[in-house]
Design a protein around this motif. Structure first.
Motif, PDB file in Angstrom:
ATOM      1  N   PRO A  56       6.337   4.947  -3.683  1.00  0.00           N
ATOM      2  CA  PRO A  56       5.803   6.618  -3.133  1.00  0.00           C
ATOM      3  C   PRO A  56       4.829   6.132  -2.323  1.00  0.00           C
ATOM      4  CG  PRO A  56       5.256   7.591  -5.419  1.00  0.00           C
ATOM      5  CD  PRO A  56       5.470   5.353  -4.954  1.00  0.00           C
ATOM      6  N   ALA A  57       4.528   6.813  -0.400  1.00  0.00           N
ATOM      7  CA  ALA A  57       4.231   6.397   0.142  1.00  0.00           C
ATOM      8  C   ALA A  57       2.456   7.474  -0.166  1.00  0.00           C
ATOM      9  CB  ALA A  57       4.188   8.213   1.460  1.00  0.00           C
ATOM     10  N   MET A  58       1.804   5.645   0.428  1.00  0.00           N
ATOM     11  CA  MET A  58      -0.077   5.981   0.166  1.00  0.00           C
ATOM     12  C   MET A  58      -0.766   6.446   1.478  1.00  0.00           C
ATOM     13  SD  MET A  58      -0.482   1.792   0.698  1.00  0.00           S
ATOM     14  CE  MET A  58       0.087   1.018   2.361  1.00  0.00           C
ATOM     15  N   VAL A  59      -1.744   7.473   0.418  1.00  0.00           N
ATOM     16  CA  VAL A  59      -1.710   8.016   1.632  1.00  0.00           C
ATOM     17  C   VAL A  59      -3.678   8.204   1.501  1.00  0.00           C
ATOM     18  CG1 VAL A  59      -2.148  10.567   2.117  1.00  0.00           C
ATOM     19  CG2 VAL A  59      -0.001   9.537   1.169  1.00  0.00           C
TER      20      VAL A  59
ATOM     21  N   HIS B 241      -1.126   7.362   6.685  1.00  0.00           N
ATOM     22  CA  HIS B 241      -0.066   7.392   5.851  1.00  0.00           C
ATOM     23  C   HIS B 241       0.928   6.860   6.195  1.00  0.00           C
ATOM     24  CE1 HIS B 241       4.081   9.319   4.425  1.00  0.00           C
ATOM     25  NE2 HIS B 241       3.092   9.962   3.736  1.00  0.00           N
ATOM     26  N   ALA B 242       1.015   5.574   5.078  1.00  0.00           N
ATOM     27  CA  ALA B 242       2.327   4.519   4.916  1.00  0.00           C
ATOM     28  C   ALA B 242       3.228   4.207   4.008  1.00  0.00           C
ATOM     29  CB  ALA B 242       1.394   3.356   5.454  1.00  0.00           C
ATOM     30  N   ASP B 243       4.353   3.645   4.374  1.00  0.00           N
ATOM     31  CA  ASP B 243       5.241   3.204   3.578  1.00  0.00           C
ATOM     32  C   ASP B 243       5.699   2.144   4.098  1.00  0.00           C
ATOM     33  OD1 ASP B 243       6.852   5.119   4.961  1.00  0.00           O
ATOM     34  OD2 ASP B 243       7.308   5.926   4.071  1.00  0.00           O
ATOM     35  N   ARG B 244       7.482   2.025   3.052  1.00  0.00           N
ATOM     36  CA  ARG B 244       8.174   0.975   4.136  1.00  0.00           C
ATOM     37  C   ARG B 244       8.525   1.265   5.540  1.00  0.00           C
ATOM     38  NH1 ARG B 244      14.270   2.174   0.497  1.00  0.00           N
ATOM     39  NH2 ARG B 244      14.160   4.176   1.091  1.00  0.00           N
ATOM     40  N   HIS B 245       8.637   2.429   6.073  1.00  0.00           N
ATOM     41  CA  HIS B 245       8.886   2.408   7.456  1.00  0.00           C
ATOM     42  C   HIS B 245       8.125   2.093   7.869  1.00  0.00           C
ATOM     43  CE1 HIS B 245      10.958   5.251   5.318  1.00  0.00           C
ATOM     44  NE2 HIS B 245      12.007   5.315   5.942  1.00  0.00           N
TER      45      HIS B 245
END
Length: 231
Positions: free
Chosen positions: A46-49, A174-178
């Motif tokens: 999941p996204a990290m926030v 907010h961060a993820d694979r994108h």
């Protein structure tokens, strides 16, 4: 940040949040996001926030400061990372970028940061030990490599730049694979509603497009409804 918004942000990807911020602001042009391709330690996570806890590191050459200064700064770094509001992300700029070679983010260091209560790491630097990193602590990094080089902490609690994105301590990331983005404080009160509105609006096109018998005429009608809903 309330629990409902936190859970919602973790459940959606960064493109969704980028679009939702524009919905909340009522205009296009939001630009506080990373540029270029980043690598995710766990693309399915999941996204990290969290609120940014920032630092700068270097690894290309041995430190020139006295060893006791380097050791003291490293302990100050971990103390700093253990403090502050939660949820929090470690946001670390490798000043050697784009020639970063020292993997600060391996099995041991990620386990330590997770134990200190951090929710993940965003860095333009190097990660390693893929497959051995702790569950629930995603890393979004600039590259993968085998060595730690001469990695050492240079600065703590100052502004950093990650793939073109300037991030200040305490900003909501907010961060993820994108990649990653900074959520403007001004949109936080409206962000949950904006995300839900965006997801509902997208279904006006996605629903018909996924049904059997979809054709241009159905697309034209769906797109008209989509355009009307987002104006």
């Amino acid at each position: 940040m309330n629990t409902e918004l936190l859970d919602l942000l973790r459940s959606v990807d960064t493109p969704t949040v980028c679009n939702a911020i524009e919905v909340a602001e009522g205009k296009r042009g939001f630009n506080r996001f990373t540029r270029g391709t980043m690598l995710a330690s766990d693309p399915s996570a999941p996204a990290m926030v969290g609120y940014a806890r920032t630092a700068k590191i270097s690894a290309l050459a041995p430190p020139t400061e006295p060893p006791e200064v380097i050791k003291a700064r490293r302990m100050d770094y971990y103390r700093y990372m253990s403090e502050g509001p939660r949820p929090a992300l470690t946001v670390v700029e490798d000043i050697d970028f784009p020639n970063a070679i020292g993997a600060f983010w391996g099995e041991i260091n990620t386990a330590v940061h997770k134990g200190l209560g951090l929710s993940g790491t965003l860095t333009n630097g190097v990660m390693r030990d893929l497959g051995d990193l702790p569950d629930g602590f995603p890393v979004v990094a600039g590259s993968i490599g085998p060595s730690h080089g001469y990695v050492h902490v240079k600065e703590i609690d100052g502004p950093v730049k990650i793939f073109g994105l300037d991030i200040h301590p305490g900003e909501l990331v907010h961060a993820d694979r994108h990649g990653a983005l900074v959520v403007p404080e001004t949109v936080v009160p409206d962000l949950a509603n904006a995300i839900r509105k965006l997801l509902d609006t997208e279904q006006l096109v996605l629903g018909p497009a996924r049904e059997p018998g979809f054709n241009f005429e159905k697309f034209e009608a769906a797109w008209a409804a989509f355009e009307k809903a987002r104006t």
